[in-house]
Write a protein that holds these residues in place. Structure first.
Motif, PDB file in Angstrom:
ATOM      1  N   LEU A   1       0.856  -1.184   0.000  1.00 63.40           N
ATOM      2  CA  LEU A   1       0.000   0.000   0.000  1.00 63.40           C
ATOM      3  C   LEU A   1       0.890   1.231   0.000  1.00 63.40           C
ATOM      4  O   LEU A   1       1.759   1.385   0.861  1.00 63.40           O
ATOM      5  N   ALA A   2       0.692   2.110  -0.961  1.00 64.41           N
ATOM      6  CA  ALA A   2       1.561   3.278  -1.136  1.00 64.41           C
ATOM      7  C   ALA A   2       1.431   4.281   0.007  1.00 64.41           C
ATOM      8  O   ALA A   2       2.403   4.935   0.371  1.00 64.41           O
TER       9      ALA A   2
ATOM     10  N   LEU B   1      -1.343   2.174   8.344  1.00 62.97           N
ATOM     11  CA  LEU B   1      -1.545   2.324   9.782  1.00 62.97           C
ATOM     12  C   LEU B   1      -3.009   2.120  10.172  1.00 62.97           C
ATOM     13  O   LEU B   1      -3.305   1.486  11.180  1.00 62.97           O
ATOM     14  N   ILE B   2      -3.910   2.659   9.376  1.00 62.58           N
ATOM     15  CA  ILE B   2      -5.342   2.514   9.656  1.00 62.58           C
ATOM     16  C   ILE B   2      -5.749   1.049   9.628  1.00 62.58           C
ATOM     17  O   ILE B   2      -6.405   0.556  10.548  1.00 62.58           O
ATOM     18  N   LEU B   3      -5.350   0.333   8.579  1.00 69.99           N
ATOM     19  CA  LEU B   3      -5.729  -1.082   8.484  1.00 69.99           C
ATOM     20  C   LEU B   3      -5.122  -1.897   9.618  1.00 69.99           C
ATOM     21  O   LEU B   3      -5.805  -2.738  10.220  1.00 69.99           O
ATOM     22  N   ALA B   4      -3.859  -1.657   9.922  1.00 71.12           N
ATOM     23  CA  ALA B   4      -3.215  -2.395  11.009  1.00 71.12           C
ATOM     24  C   ALA B   4      -3.895  -2.094  12.346  1.00 71.12           C
ATOM     25  O   ALA B   4      -4.188  -3.007  13.124  1.00 71.12           O
ATOM     26  N   ALA B   5      -4.174  -0.830  12.605  1.00 70.91           N
ATOM     27  CA  ALA B   5      -4.802  -0.450  13.871  1.00 70.91           C
ATOM     28  C   ALA B   5      -6.221  -0.992  13.979  1.00 70.91           C
ATOM     29  O   ALA B   5      -6.640  -1.454  15.043  1.00 70.91           O
ATOM     30  N   ARG B   6      -6.966  -0.949  12.886  1.00 66.92           N
ATOM     31  CA  ARG B   6      -8.356  -1.427  12.908  1.00 66.92           C
ATOM     32  C   ARG B   6      -8.450  -2.941  13.107  1.00 66.92           C
ATOM     33  O   ARG B   6      -9.273  -3.415  13.875  1.00 66.92           O
ATOM     34  N   TYR B   7      -7.595  -3.692  12.417  1.00 65.86           N
ATOM     35  CA  TYR B   7      -7.754  -5.146  12.416  1.00 65.86           C
ATOM     36  C   TYR B   7      -6.789  -5.881  13.327  1.00 65.86           C
ATOM     37  O   TYR B   7      -7.049  -7.023  13.691  1.00 65.86           O
TER      38      TYR B   7
ATOM     39  N   LYS C   1     -10.851   2.135   0.963  1.00 61.55           N
ATOM     40  CA  LYS C   1      -9.945   2.222  -0.178  1.00 61.55           C
ATOM     41  C   LYS C   1      -8.769   1.243   0.007  1.00 61.55           C
ATOM     42  O   LYS C   1      -8.383   0.537  -0.928  1.00 61.55           O
ATOM     43  N   GLY C   2      -8.237   1.185   1.204  1.00 67.30           N
ATOM     44  CA  GLY C   2      -7.138   0.272   1.501  1.00 67.30           C
ATOM     45  C   GLY C   2      -7.544  -1.181   1.397  1.00 67.30           C
ATOM     46  O   GLY C   2      -6.803  -2.017   0.869  1.00 67.30           O
TER      47      GLY C   2
ATOM     48  N   LYS D   1      -9.879  -2.412  -0.476  1.00 67.70           N
ATOM     49  CA  LYS D   1     -10.050  -2.723  -1.899  1.00 67.70           C
ATOM     50  C   LYS D   1      -8.698  -3.055  -2.539  1.00 67.70           C
ATOM     51  O   LYS D   1      -8.572  -4.020  -3.296  1.00 67.70           O
ATOM     52  N   LYS D   2      -7.672  -2.262  -2.220  1.00 70.48           N
ATOM     53  CA  LYS D   2      -6.339  -2.518  -2.755  1.00 70.48           C
ATOM     54  C   LYS D   2      -5.759  -3.809  -2.197  1.00 70.48           C
ATOM     55  O   LYS D   2      -5.093  -4.560  -2.910  1.00 70.48           O
ATOM     56  N   MET D   3      -6.017  -4.074  -0.920  1.00 64.45           N
ATOM     57  CA  MET D   3      -5.541  -5.321  -0.313  1.00 64.45           C
ATOM     58  C   MET D   3      -6.178  -6.516  -1.020  1.00 64.45           C
ATOM     59  O   MET D   3      -5.499  -7.479  -1.352  1.00 64.45           O
ATOM     60  N   ARG D   4      -7.478  -6.453  -1.245  1.00 64.82           N
ATOM     61  CA  ARG D   4      -8.178  -7.554  -1.900  1.00 64.82           C
ATOM     62  C   ARG D   4      -7.601  -7.813  -3.289  1.00 64.82           C
ATOM     63  O   ARG D   4      -7.353  -8.957  -3.672  1.00 64.82           O
ATOM     64  N   SER D   5      -7.358  -6.746  -4.029  1.00 65.47           N
ATOM     65  CA  SER D   5      -6.793  -6.874  -5.368  1.00 65.47           C
ATOM     66  C   SER D   5      -5.419  -7.548  -5.310  1.00 65.47           C
ATOM     67  O   SER D   5      -5.131  -8.466  -6.085  1.00 65.47           O
ATOM     68  N   CYS D   6      -4.580  -7.107  -4.396  1.00 62.69           N
ATOM     69  CA  CYS D   6      -3.249  -7.693  -4.250  1.00 62.69           C
ATOM     70  C   CYS D   6      -3.342  -9.161  -3.865  1.00 62.69           C
ATOM     71  O   CYS D   6      -2.639 -10.010  -4.418  1.00 62.69           O
TER      72      CYS D   6
END
Length: 78
Positions: free
Chosen positions: A17-18, A24-30, A56-57, A59-64
């Protein structure tokens, strides 16, 4: 996929993730179970802004993950 392989793939996609704030948001949330409001206060923005960046993050994670062999079972992450 084995549990270790899944964890490594998740870590790889998170690192791709660029935007560091989104990581940080994804790590903190999950990983830390922080709320949208907690993160909004930390970043000095609204909970709505954090939610948008989270979506948005994800969606990018799912694609990756899909590009790297992850097979979704149909359940969506909200």
């Amino acid at each position: 996929m084995m549990k270790k392989e899944v964890a490594e793939l998740m870590q790889y996609c998170l690192s791709k993730l660029a935007d560091g704030r989104t990581r940080l948001i994804l790590a903190a949330r999950y990983l830390e179970d922080m709320t949208l409001q907690d993160l909004a206060e930390r970043f000095g923005c609204t909970a709505q802004t954090v939610h948008y960046q989270e979506k948005k993050g994800l969606k990018k994670m799912r694609s990756c993950l899909e590009k790297n062999g992850w097979q979704w079972d149909g359940d969506e992450i909200e």
